[in-house]
Design a protein around this motif. Structure first.
Motif, PDB file in Angstrom:
ATOM      1  N   ILE A  91     -13.580 -25.517  21.955  1.00  0.00           N
ATOM      2  CA  ILE A  91     -13.957 -24.551  20.843  1.00  0.00           C
ATOM      3  C   ILE A  91     -15.305 -23.882  21.029  1.00  0.00           C
ATOM      4  O   ILE A  91     -15.401 -22.676  21.001  1.00  0.00           O
ATOM      5  CB  ILE A  91     -13.683 -25.126  19.532  1.00  0.00           C
ATOM      6  N   ASP A  92     -16.329 -24.527  20.860  1.00  0.00           N
ATOM      7  CA  ASP A  92     -17.650 -24.307  20.939  1.00  0.00           C
ATOM      8  C   ASP A  92     -18.119 -23.298  22.149  1.00  0.00           C
ATOM      9  O   ASP A  92     -18.595 -22.473  21.849  1.00  0.00           O
ATOM     10  CB  ASP A  92     -18.712 -25.568  20.885  1.00  0.00           C
ATOM     11  N   LEU A  93     -17.580 -24.005  23.061  1.00  0.00           N
ATOM     12  CA  LEU A  93     -17.630 -23.258  24.570  1.00  0.00           C
ATOM     13  C   LEU A  93     -17.039 -21.653  24.237  1.00  0.00           C
ATOM     14  O   LEU A  93     -17.791 -20.894  24.798  1.00  0.00           O
ATOM     15  CB  LEU A  93     -17.350 -23.970  25.876  1.00  0.00           C
ATOM     16  N   LEU A  94     -15.964 -21.648  23.893  1.00  0.00           N
ATOM     17  CA  LEU A  94     -15.206 -20.360  23.917  1.00  0.00           C
ATOM     18  C   LEU A  94     -15.689 -19.359  22.936  1.00  0.00           C
ATOM     19  O   LEU A  94     -16.066 -18.304  23.318  1.00  0.00           O
ATOM     20  CB  LEU A  94     -13.741 -20.774  23.419  1.00  0.00           C
ATOM     21  N   LYS A  95     -16.260 -19.994  21.765  1.00  0.00           N
ATOM     22  CA  LYS A  95     -16.904 -18.996  20.860  1.00  0.00           C
ATOM     23  C   LYS A  95     -18.294 -18.703  21.402  1.00  0.00           C
ATOM     24  O   LYS A  95     -18.746 -17.638  20.980  1.00  0.00           O
ATOM     25  CB  LYS A  95     -17.348 -19.993  19.459  1.00  0.00           C
ATOM     26  N   HIS A  96     -19.017 -19.560  22.026  1.00  0.00           N
ATOM     27  CA  HIS A  96     -20.234 -19.244  22.891  1.00  0.00           C
ATOM     28  C   HIS A  96     -20.235 -17.957  23.587  1.00  0.00           C
ATOM     29  O   HIS A  96     -21.065 -17.126  23.697  1.00  0.00           O
ATOM     30  CB  HIS A  96     -20.891 -20.386  23.434  1.00  0.00           C
ATOM     31  N   HIS A  97     -18.950 -17.679  24.171  1.00  0.00           N
ATOM     32  CA  HIS A  97     -18.655 -16.891  24.988  1.00  0.00           C
ATOM     33  C   HIS A  97     -18.154 -15.263  24.502  1.00  0.00           C
ATOM     34  O   HIS A  97     -17.530 -14.674  25.215  1.00  0.00           O
ATOM     35  CB  HIS A  97     -17.889 -17.140  26.121  1.00  0.00           C
ATOM     36  N   GLY A  98     -18.070 -15.650  23.044  1.00  0.00           N
ATOM     37  CA  GLY A  98     -17.524 -14.486  22.403  1.00  0.00           C
ATOM     38  C   GLY A  98     -16.034 -14.137  22.052  1.00  0.00           C
ATOM     39  O   GLY A  98     -15.662 -13.257  21.539  1.00  0.00           O
ATOM     40  N   PHE A  99     -15.341 -15.245  22.429  1.00  0.00           N
ATOM     41  CA  PHE A  99     -13.868 -15.318  22.209  1.00  0.00           C
ATOM     42  C   PHE A  99     -13.638 -15.820  20.703  1.00  0.00           C
ATOM     43  O   PHE A  99     -14.378 -16.473  20.172  1.00  0.00           O
ATOM     44  CB  PHE A  99     -13.165 -16.323  22.851  1.00  0.00           C
ATOM     45  N   CYS A 100     -12.655 -15.171  20.043  1.00  0.00           N
ATOM     46  CA  CYS A 100     -12.174 -15.424  18.708  1.00  0.00           C
ATOM     47  C   CYS A 100     -10.803 -16.596  18.878  1.00  0.00           C
ATOM     48  O   CYS A 100      -9.964 -16.376  19.778  1.00  0.00           O
ATOM     49  CB  CYS A 100     -11.499 -14.381  17.969  1.00  0.00           C
ATOM     50  N   GLY A 143     -18.665 -23.534  37.922  1.00  0.00           N
ATOM     51  CA  GLY A 143     -19.171 -22.243  37.206  1.00  0.00           C
ATOM     52  C   GLY A 143     -18.198 -22.135  36.206  1.00  0.00           C
ATOM     53  O   GLY A 143     -17.719 -20.876  35.817  1.00  0.00           O
ATOM     54  N   THR A 144     -18.186 -22.936  35.109  1.00  0.00           N
ATOM     55  CA  THR A 144     -17.412 -22.684  33.852  1.00  0.00           C
ATOM     56  C   THR A 144     -17.732 -21.444  33.061  1.00  0.00           C
ATOM     57  O   THR A 144     -16.952 -20.678  32.635  1.00  0.00           O
ATOM     58  CB  THR A 144     -17.222 -23.997  33.033  1.00  0.00           C
ATOM     59  N   ASP A 145     -19.090 -21.337  32.959  1.00  0.00           N
ATOM     60  CA  ASP A 145     -19.567 -20.052  32.285  1.00  0.00           C
ATOM     61  C   ASP A 145     -19.180 -19.039  32.790  1.00  0.00           C
ATOM     62  O   ASP A 145     -18.890 -17.941  32.300  1.00  0.00           O
ATOM     63  CB  ASP A 145     -20.978 -20.247  31.887  1.00  0.00           C
ATOM     64  N   VAL A 146     -19.312 -19.048  34.036  1.00  0.00           N
ATOM     65  CA  VAL A 146     -19.234 -17.828  35.125  1.00  0.00           C
ATOM     66  C   VAL A 146     -17.750 -17.396  34.830  1.00  0.00           C
ATOM     67  O   VAL A 146     -17.260 -16.017  34.586  1.00  0.00           O
ATOM     68  CB  VAL A 146     -19.341 -17.805  36.433  1.00  0.00           C
ATOM     69  N   PHE A 147     -16.822 -18.116  34.806  1.00  0.00           N
ATOM     70  CA  PHE A 147     -15.426 -18.039  34.826  1.00  0.00           C
ATOM     71  C   PHE A 147     -15.183 -17.289  33.378  1.00  0.00           C
ATOM     72  O   PHE A 147     -14.221 -16.472  33.351  1.00  0.00           O
ATOM     73  CB  PHE A 147     -14.492 -19.149  35.041  1.00  0.00           C
ATOM     74  N   LEU A 148     -15.512 -17.954  32.444  1.00  0.00           N
ATOM     75  CA  LEU A 148     -15.198 -17.496  30.933  1.00  0.00           C
ATOM     76  C   LEU A 148     -15.809 -16.034  30.782  1.00  0.00           C
ATOM     77  O   LEU A 148     -15.165 -15.310  30.113  1.00  0.00           O
ATOM     78  CB  LEU A 148     -15.743 -18.423  30.027  1.00  0.00           C
ATOM     79  N   LYS A 149     -16.848 -15.840  31.522  1.00  0.00           N
ATOM     80  CA  LYS A 149     -17.398 -14.450  31.399  1.00  0.00           C
ATOM     81  C   LYS A 149     -16.542 -13.471  31.894  1.00  0.00           C
ATOM     82  O   LYS A 149     -16.427 -12.083  31.525  1.00  0.00           O
ATOM     83  CB  LYS A 149     -18.905 -14.570  31.926  1.00  0.00           C
ATOM     84  N   GLU A 150     -15.906 -13.810  33.224  1.00  0.00           N
ATOM     85  CA  GLU A 150     -15.202 -12.974  34.002  1.00  0.00           C
ATOM     86  C   GLU A 150     -13.759 -12.644  33.122  1.00  0.00           C
ATOM     87  O   GLU A 150     -13.153 -11.754  33.182  1.00  0.00           O
ATOM     88  CB  GLU A 150     -14.733 -13.671  35.396  1.00  0.00           C
ATOM     89  N   VAL A 151     -13.302 -13.722  32.440  1.00  0.00           N
ATOM     90  CA  VAL A 151     -12.134 -13.310  31.597  1.00  0.00           C
ATOM     91  C   VAL A 151     -12.659 -12.548  30.531  1.00  0.00           C
ATOM     92  O   VAL A 151     -11.550 -11.805  30.293  1.00  0.00           O
ATOM     93  CB  VAL A 151     -11.712 -15.174  31.174  1.00  0.00           C
TER      94      VAL A 151
END
Length: 236
Positions: free
Chosen positions: A185-194, A105-113
């Protein structure tokens, strides 16, 4: 050869932890969450580097953190593939070393972060690099990349791997998703991170200073990728 690679692996892992500590911004009032905290030993190092006593840890199995109360870390059991029991905007810093590759659940985790970080807060995430030089060589000669597991029972597919034919000691050790420099990088930017900074560590099969130099000039092919990402400040 296998003994050399195993000793090199342990050294690179140690150096990668030092790199993570260097990427922290010391500030006594920092509230930090260590995801995948295990026995909390490195959590204590993170807190010491930040000069803070406000440290929390979360892990799927807290039996290995028996001494967490003595360490001053407040620890809880949690599933990093699902929602975590912390309020919105609770932490200044969130850390996860060698965690992303074990999650389905990588996307779930990054949303939680993102949810748990305060505005302007940052996360430091470190993970094996699928595009590392040793993985590319392995693919070229028809071997399984070192970082990519094909069995839930045993490590197979690469005779050069010092862990070849070894059983996984727990389900939490299995690598489910492996990232390249661009993919991470693409995944982190997708979840709104700079994305503030991304560094490489290790460059198999080279040791010491040679590996350090190569990882600095060519992080895209380093053993580990360590990234510092920040949650944008709220505009008033």
């Amino acid at each position: 050869m296998k003994k050399y690679m195993l000793s090199l692996f342990l050294k690179v892992d140690e150096n990668n932890r030092r790199l993570i500590l260097e990427m922290l911004d010391p500030y006594p009032k920092t509230k930090i969450l260590d995801c995948g905290c295990s026995n909390c030993l490195f959590t204590r190092e993170l807190a010491a580097r930040l000069k803070t006593n406000d440290a929390y840890g979360v892990d799927f199995d807290t039996r290995s953190a028996i001494n967490s109360e003595e360490s001053g870390v407040e620890i809880c059991t949690g599933n990093l593939n699902a929602g975590l029991p912390f309020r919105n905007e609770s932490f200044d810093v969130i850390h996860a070393n060698q965690v992303l590759e074990h999650l389905n659940g990588t996307d779930v985790f990054l949303k939680e972060v993102y949810r748990m970080l305060k505005p302007g807060g940052y996360a430091i995430l470190s993970t094996p690099n699928l595009g590392s030089s040793h993985n590319l060589v392995s693919l070229f000669i028809g071997y399984q990349p070192f970082s990519s597991h094909i069995s839930n029972e045993v490590i197979l597919g690469n005779p050069l791997d010092p862990k070849q034919n070894m059983e996984h000691s727990s389900p939490g050790e299995i690598h489910l998703r492996i990232f390249t420099y661009r993919g991470l990088i693409d995944l982190l930017k997708h979840h709104g991170f700079c994305v503030e900074k991304i560094r490489g560590m290790g460059y198999y099969p080279f040791p010491g200073l040679i590996a350090g130099f190569l990882a600095r000039i060519d992080p895209r092919h380093a053993v580990y990728l360590t990234v510092k990402v920040r949650k944008a400040e709220v505009k008033k």
